[in-house]
Scaffold this active site. Structure first.
Site, PDB file in Angstrom:
ATOM      1  N   GLY A  10       0.812  -1.225   0.000  1.00 39.41           N
ATOM      2  CA  GLY A  10       0.000   0.000   0.000  1.00 39.41           C
ATOM      3  C   GLY A  10       0.841   1.269   0.000  1.00 39.41           C
ATOM      4  O   GLY A  10       2.073   1.234   0.004  1.00 39.41           O
ATOM      5  N   VAL A  12       1.134   3.553   2.399  1.00 43.84           N
ATOM      6  CA  VAL A  12       1.932   3.678   3.631  1.00 43.84           C
ATOM      7  C   VAL A  12       2.991   2.581   3.672  1.00 43.84           C
ATOM      8  O   VAL A  12       4.156   2.837   4.016  1.00 43.84           O
ATOM      9  CB  VAL A  12       1.046   3.584   4.905  1.00 43.84           C
ATOM     10  CG1 VAL A  12       1.906   3.607   6.160  1.00 43.84           C
ATOM     11  CG2 VAL A  12       0.038   4.729   4.955  1.00 43.84           C
ATOM     12  N   ARG A  37      -4.892 -11.189  -2.615  1.00 43.14           N
ATOM     13  CA  ARG A  37      -4.702 -10.744  -4.004  1.00 43.14           C
ATOM     14  C   ARG A  37      -3.229 -10.601  -4.363  1.00 43.14           C
ATOM     15  O   ARG A  37      -2.834 -10.760  -5.503  1.00 43.14           O
ATOM     16  CB  ARG A  37      -5.349  -9.354  -4.221  1.00 43.14           C
ATOM     17  CG  ARG A  37      -6.828  -9.270  -4.078  1.00 43.14           C
ATOM     18  CD  ARG A  37      -7.296  -7.826  -4.291  1.00 43.14           C
ATOM     19  NE  ARG A  37      -6.918  -6.911  -3.208  1.00 43.14           N
ATOM     20  CZ  ARG A  37      -7.614  -6.736  -2.089  1.00 43.14           C
ATOM     21  NH1 ARG A  37      -8.733  -7.404  -1.894  1.00 43.14           N
ATOM     22  NH2 ARG A  37      -7.206  -5.905  -1.142  1.00 43.14           N
ATOM     23  N   SER A  38      -2.420 -10.261  -3.355  1.00 42.67           N
ATOM     24  CA  SER A  38      -1.013  -9.936  -3.627  1.00 42.67           C
ATOM     25  C   SER A  38      -0.043 -11.056  -3.281  1.00 42.67           C
ATOM     26  O   SER A  38       1.155 -10.912  -3.531  1.00 42.67           O
ATOM     27  CB  SER A  38      -0.619  -8.690  -2.833  1.00 42.67           C
ATOM     28  OG  SER A  38      -1.432  -7.617  -3.171  1.00 42.67           O
ATOM     29  N   ARG A  97      -7.313   3.079  18.224  1.00 43.09           N
ATOM     30  CA  ARG A  97      -6.830   4.359  18.769  1.00 43.09           C
ATOM     31  C   ARG A  97      -7.582   4.825  20.000  1.00 43.09           C
ATOM     32  O   ARG A  97      -6.988   5.345  20.938  1.00 43.09           O
ATOM     33  CB  ARG A  97      -6.914   5.451  17.691  1.00 43.09           C
ATOM     34  CG  ARG A  97      -5.896   5.268  16.604  1.00 43.09           C
ATOM     35  CD  ARG A  97      -5.986   6.398  15.611  1.00 43.09           C
ATOM     36  NE  ARG A  97      -5.218   6.079  14.419  1.00 43.09           N
ATOM     37  CZ  ARG A  97      -5.551   6.471  13.199  1.00 43.09           C
ATOM     38  NH1 ARG A  97      -6.629   7.203  13.006  1.00 43.09           N
ATOM     39  NH2 ARG A  97      -4.800   6.150  12.175  1.00 43.09           N
ATOM     40  N   CYS A 126      -2.922  10.609  10.764  1.00 44.75           N
ATOM     41  CA  CYS A 126      -1.855  11.447  10.183  1.00 44.75           C
ATOM     42  C   CYS A 126      -2.047  12.925  10.495  1.00 44.75           C
ATOM     43  O   CYS A 126      -1.101  13.627  10.892  1.00 44.75           O
ATOM     44  CB  CYS A 126      -1.787  11.227   8.680  1.00 44.75           C
ATOM     45  SG  CYS A 126      -3.396  11.118   7.869  1.00 44.75           S
ATOM     46  N   SER A 156      -2.860  11.417  -1.115  1.00 43.69           N
ATOM     47  CA  SER A 156      -2.083  10.245  -0.669  1.00 43.69           C
ATOM     48  C   SER A 156      -2.602   9.737   0.675  1.00 43.69           C
ATOM     49  O   SER A 156      -2.368   8.589   1.032  1.00 43.69           O
ATOM     50  CB  SER A 156      -0.593  10.575  -0.584  1.00 43.69           C
ATOM     51  OG  SER A 156      -0.367  11.549   0.412  1.00 43.69           O
ATOM     52  N   GLY A 157      -3.328  10.567   1.412  1.00 38.91           N
ATOM     53  CA  GLY A 157      -3.912  10.151   2.686  1.00 38.91           C
ATOM     54  C   GLY A 157      -5.027   9.138   2.531  1.00 38.91           C
ATOM     55  O   GLY A 157      -5.409   8.457   3.478  1.00 38.91           O
ATOM     56  N   HIS A 234      -0.165  16.892   4.165  1.00 34.99           N
ATOM     57  CA  HIS A 234      -1.364  17.564   4.667  1.00 34.99           C
ATOM     58  C   HIS A 234      -0.984  18.948   5.203  1.00 34.99           C
ATOM     59  O   HIS A 234       0.058  19.115   5.837  1.00 34.99           O
ATOM     60  CB  HIS A 234      -1.983  16.782   5.829  1.00 34.99           C
ATOM     61  CG  HIS A 234      -2.557  15.449   5.447  1.00 34.99           C
ATOM     62  ND1 HIS A 234      -2.841  15.078   4.155  1.00 34.99           N
ATOM     63  CD2 HIS A 234      -2.939  14.400   6.229  1.00 34.99           C
ATOM     64  CE1 HIS A 234      -3.363  13.853   4.157  1.00 34.99           C
ATOM     65  NE2 HIS A 234      -3.422  13.421   5.392  1.00 34.99           N
ATOM     66  N   ASN A 307       2.140  13.249   5.226  1.00 37.30           N
ATOM     67  CA  ASN A 307       1.246  12.316   5.949  1.00 37.30           C
ATOM     68  C   ASN A 307       1.723  10.879   5.877  1.00 37.30           C
ATOM     69  O   ASN A 307       1.402  10.074   6.747  1.00 37.30           O
ATOM     70  CB  ASN A 307      -0.179  12.417   5.395  1.00 37.30           C
ATOM     71  CG  ASN A 307      -0.232  12.352   3.889  1.00 37.30           C
ATOM     72  OD1 ASN A 307       0.261  13.261   3.208  1.00 37.30           O
ATOM     73  ND2 ASN A 307      -0.802  11.301   3.336  1.00 37.30           N
TER      74      ASN A 307
HETATM   75  N1  LIG Z   1      -2.298   7.148   3.588  1.00 37.08           N
HETATM   76  C1  LIG Z   1      -2.024   7.785   4.698  1.00 37.08           C
HETATM   77  O1  LIG Z   1      -1.566   8.943   4.714  1.00 37.08           O
HETATM   78  C2  LIG Z   1      -2.250   7.139   6.020  1.00 37.08           C
HETATM   79  C3  LIG Z   1      -1.799   7.780   7.161  1.00 37.08           C
HETATM   80  C4  LIG Z   1      -1.992   7.192   8.403  1.00 37.08           C
HETATM   81  C5  LIG Z   1      -2.625   5.983   8.468  1.00 37.08           C
HETATM   82  N2  LIG Z   1      -3.082   5.369   7.352  1.00 37.08           N
HETATM   83  C6  LIG Z   1      -3.734   4.064   7.489  1.00 37.08           C
HETATM   84  O2  LIG Z   1      -2.897   3.070   6.926  1.00 37.08           O
HETATM   85  C7  LIG Z   1      -3.687   2.055   6.339  1.00 37.08           C
HETATM   86  C8  LIG Z   1      -3.292   1.856   4.882  1.00 37.08           C
HETATM   87  O3  LIG Z   1      -3.490   3.054   4.178  1.00 37.08           O
HETATM   88  P1  LIG Z   1      -2.908   3.274   2.707  1.00 37.08           P
HETATM   89  O4  LIG Z   1      -3.127   4.692   2.409  1.00 37.08           O
HETATM   90  O5  LIG Z   1      -1.522   2.710   2.601  1.00 37.08           O
HETATM   91  O6  LIG Z   1      -3.927   2.381   1.843  1.00 37.08           O
HETATM   92  P2  LIG Z   1      -3.709   1.596   0.486  1.00 37.08           P
HETATM   93  O7  LIG Z   1      -2.723   2.292  -0.361  1.00 37.08           O
HETATM   94  O8  LIG Z   1      -5.064   1.362  -0.045  1.00 37.08           O
HETATM   95  O9  LIG Z   1      -3.068   0.181   0.928  1.00 37.08           O
HETATM   96  C9  LIG Z   1      -3.791  -0.771   1.646  1.00 37.08           C
HETATM   97  C10 LIG Z   1      -2.880  -1.940   2.028  1.00 37.08           C
HETATM   98  O10 LIG Z   1      -3.630  -2.843   2.846  1.00 37.08           O
HETATM   99  C11 LIG Z   1      -3.595  -4.141   2.263  1.00 37.08           C
HETATM  100  N3  LIG Z   1      -4.853  -4.850   2.532  1.00 37.08           N
HETATM  101  C12 LIG Z   1      -6.105  -4.453   2.193  1.00 37.08           C
HETATM  102  N4  LIG Z   1      -7.004  -5.406   2.586  1.00 37.08           N
HETATM  103  C13 LIG Z   1      -6.279  -6.371   3.186  1.00 37.08           C
HETATM  104  C14 LIG Z   1      -6.627  -7.614   3.779  1.00 37.08           C
HETATM  105  N5  LIG Z   1      -7.888  -8.035   3.837  1.00 37.08           N
HETATM  106  N6  LIG Z   1      -5.636  -8.395   4.285  1.00 37.08           N
HETATM  107  C15 LIG Z   1      -4.353  -7.995   4.213  1.00 37.08           C
HETATM  108  N7  LIG Z   1      -3.940  -6.815   3.654  1.00 37.08           N
HETATM  109  C16 LIG Z   1      -4.907  -6.030   3.143  1.00 37.08           C
HETATM  110  C17 LIG Z   1      -3.426  -3.894   0.783  1.00 37.08           C
HETATM  111  O11 LIG Z   1      -2.936  -5.066   0.173  1.00 37.08           O
HETATM  112  P3  LIG Z   1      -3.262  -5.367  -1.379  1.00 37.08           P
HETATM  113  O12 LIG Z   1      -2.287  -4.562  -2.180  1.00 37.08           O
HETATM  114  O13 LIG Z   1      -3.009  -6.834  -1.452  1.00 37.08           O
HETATM  115  O14 LIG Z   1      -4.695  -4.993  -1.629  1.00 37.08           O
HETATM  116  C18 LIG Z   1      -2.412  -2.746   0.819  1.00 37.08           C
HETATM  117  O15 LIG Z   1      -1.119  -3.257   1.096  1.00 37.08           O
HETATM  118  C19 LIG Z   1      -5.152   2.466   6.558  1.00 37.08           C
HETATM  119  O16 LIG Z   1      -5.606   1.832   7.727  1.00 37.08           O
HETATM  120  C20 LIG Z   1      -5.053   3.948   6.748  1.00 37.08           C
HETATM  121  O17 LIG Z   1      -6.113   4.437   7.533  1.00 37.08           O
HETATM  122  C21 LIG Z   1      -2.903   5.915   6.114  1.00 37.08           C
END
Ligand SMILES: NC(=O)c1ccc[n+]([C@@H]2O[C@H](COP(=O)([O-])OP(=O)(O)OC[C@H]3O[C@@H](n4cnc5c(N)ncnc54)[C@H](OP(=O)(O)O)[C@@H]3O)[C@@H](O)[C@H]2O)c1
Length: 329
Positions: A10, A12, A37-38, A97, A126, A156-157, A234, A307
């Site tokens: 993903g 992050v 899937r991955s 949290r 974030c 990106s968040g 952000h 973020n």
């Molecule tokens: N983006 C930010 O700025 C940010 C900041 C703080 C916290 N977060 C938190 O971090 C988490 C990920 O965010 P992201 O932005 O990186 O999202 P993202 O780009 O959509 O990535 C999601 C990740 O989770 C994996 N995933 C989804 N469903 C899953 C499952 N059932 N079992 C195992 N792995 C699974 C995905 O794997 P696949 O590739 O196999 O689908 C991918 O590696 C979220 O909880 C989000 O709230 C994000």
């Protein structure tokens, strides 16, 4: 340390691997985990190729630390399974949290609360992390009463799909929509889902998480969270009312001396924080510091951070470093 990165594929997860490598986290074995899937896909860490594995295999491997960035549902279901085999989970989702039995940690502020018994540790939202990094020294000195925050949050968040939506819009390509509306040339006053009280979940995270991190309910936070078509970080416009009066020179000096915070505040040279310059940096940038001329003891300022770095990966890795340094895993 045997370390699992859950959600490695993903937005992050990718930055997590970069930050772990940059900071030379003491990894002896690395498990890269994502959804079914991955499984089998290849990713590299420090020049070595790894195959993605599933969650059950990762639990069976009993890592010492698992850093989760795979959404709330995955954390709710799987973090306890890792904890049950002795793994310490550092979780980036919102699942744990506000659980009163779990610590919500920004290392510069409250890592000293952590003990060996903390098997699931929550990383704050974030937009909360960059906010509290700046509020912490100010609250200690002047005592906050009320904070009004408006955010300008990066695509990106939201994750990989949202960045793709923006890129598709820029390229004029039709594709999957992460948001209910176009995001290019737009501003959506809508981050995460709407709640019964009319606020979004993101706004309520901003309202509640700072009280837990400071272990203090004597101040309140109200928020409006807005998604804008930036990618680097952000931004936040913050209005803070204090119990006590402050001196602007002292405020600037205090913030410039706060570890992890960088002061960028000089109107004469157009110096102020911006997301394109915060991108890929670990620090939280603060500027546009000025007195609110309409209300006593009140300050306006502008905070920007990446973020994916301090708002997620860097903060999580810092928690891991604290655990290792203090022999808590
Ligand atoms: N983006 C930010 O700025 C940010 C900041 C703080 C916290 N977060 C938190 O971090 C988490 C990920 O965010 P992201 O932005 O990186 O999202 P993202 O780009 O959509 O990535 C999601 C990740 O989770 C994996 N995933 C989804 N469903 C899953 C499952 N059932 N079992 C195992 N792995 C699974 C995905 O794997 P696949 O590739 O196999 O689908 C991918 O590696 C979220 O909880 C989000 O709230 C994000």
């Amino acid at each position: 340390m045997k370390v699992a990165v859950v959600g490695a594929t993903g937005m992050v997860g990718e930055v997590m691997l970069k930050v772990l490598a940059e900071r030379n986290f003491p990894i002896t074995e690395l498990l890269l985990v994502a959804s079914e899937r991955s499984v089998g896909k290849k990713m590299t860490y420090k020049g070595e190729e790894y195959s993605i594995i599933g969650l059950a295999d990762a639990v069976a491997a009993k890592p010492e630390i698992a850093i989760f960035s795979a959404g709330g549902d995955t954390s709710t279901e799987w973090a306890p399974k890792f904890a049950a085999v002795g793994t310490t989970v550092i979780d980036n989702s919102s699942a744990w949290r506000m659980d009163p039995t779990k610590k919500l940690v920004v290392p510069e502020i409250n890592a000293s609360q952590l003990t060996k018994d903390d098997k699931i540790i929550a990383n704050p939202n974030c937009s909360t992390i960059q906010l509290v990094m700046v509020l912490d020294p100010l609250h200690t000195k002047y005592k906050m009463k009320r904070v009004v925050i408006s955010t300008y949050q990066s695509v990106s968040g939201t994750g990989v799909k949202a960045v793709q939506q923006l890129e598709n819009e820029i390229a004029g390509v039709k594709g999957e929509m992460a948001y209910p509306y176009p995001i290019g040339r737009n501003a959506l006053p809508h981050c995460d889902v709407f709640l019964e009280n009319g606020y979004t979940k993101e706004e309520m995270k901003l309202a509640r998480e700072p009280q837990k991190i400071f272990d203090d309910k004597t101040f309140s936070v109200t928020a409006t969270a807005v998604r804008i078509p930036t990618a680097g970080g952000h931004s936040e416009s913050v209005n803070i009312e204090f119990e006590n009066d402050f001196d602007l020179t002292e405020v600037r000096k205090m913030l410039s001396e706060t570890p992890g915070v960088v002061l960028q505040d000089n109107p004469e040279t157009n110096t102020y924080p911006m997301p394109i310059y915060a991108h890929d940096k670990d620090e939280v940038f603060v500027g546009r510091i000025r007195r609110d001329e309409t209300q006593r003891n009140t300050l306006n300022l502008w905070i920007v951070a990446d973020n994916l770095r301090k708002g997620a990966a860097t903060n999580a890795v810092q928690i891991g470093e604290y655990l290792v340094a203090n022999d808590l895993v």
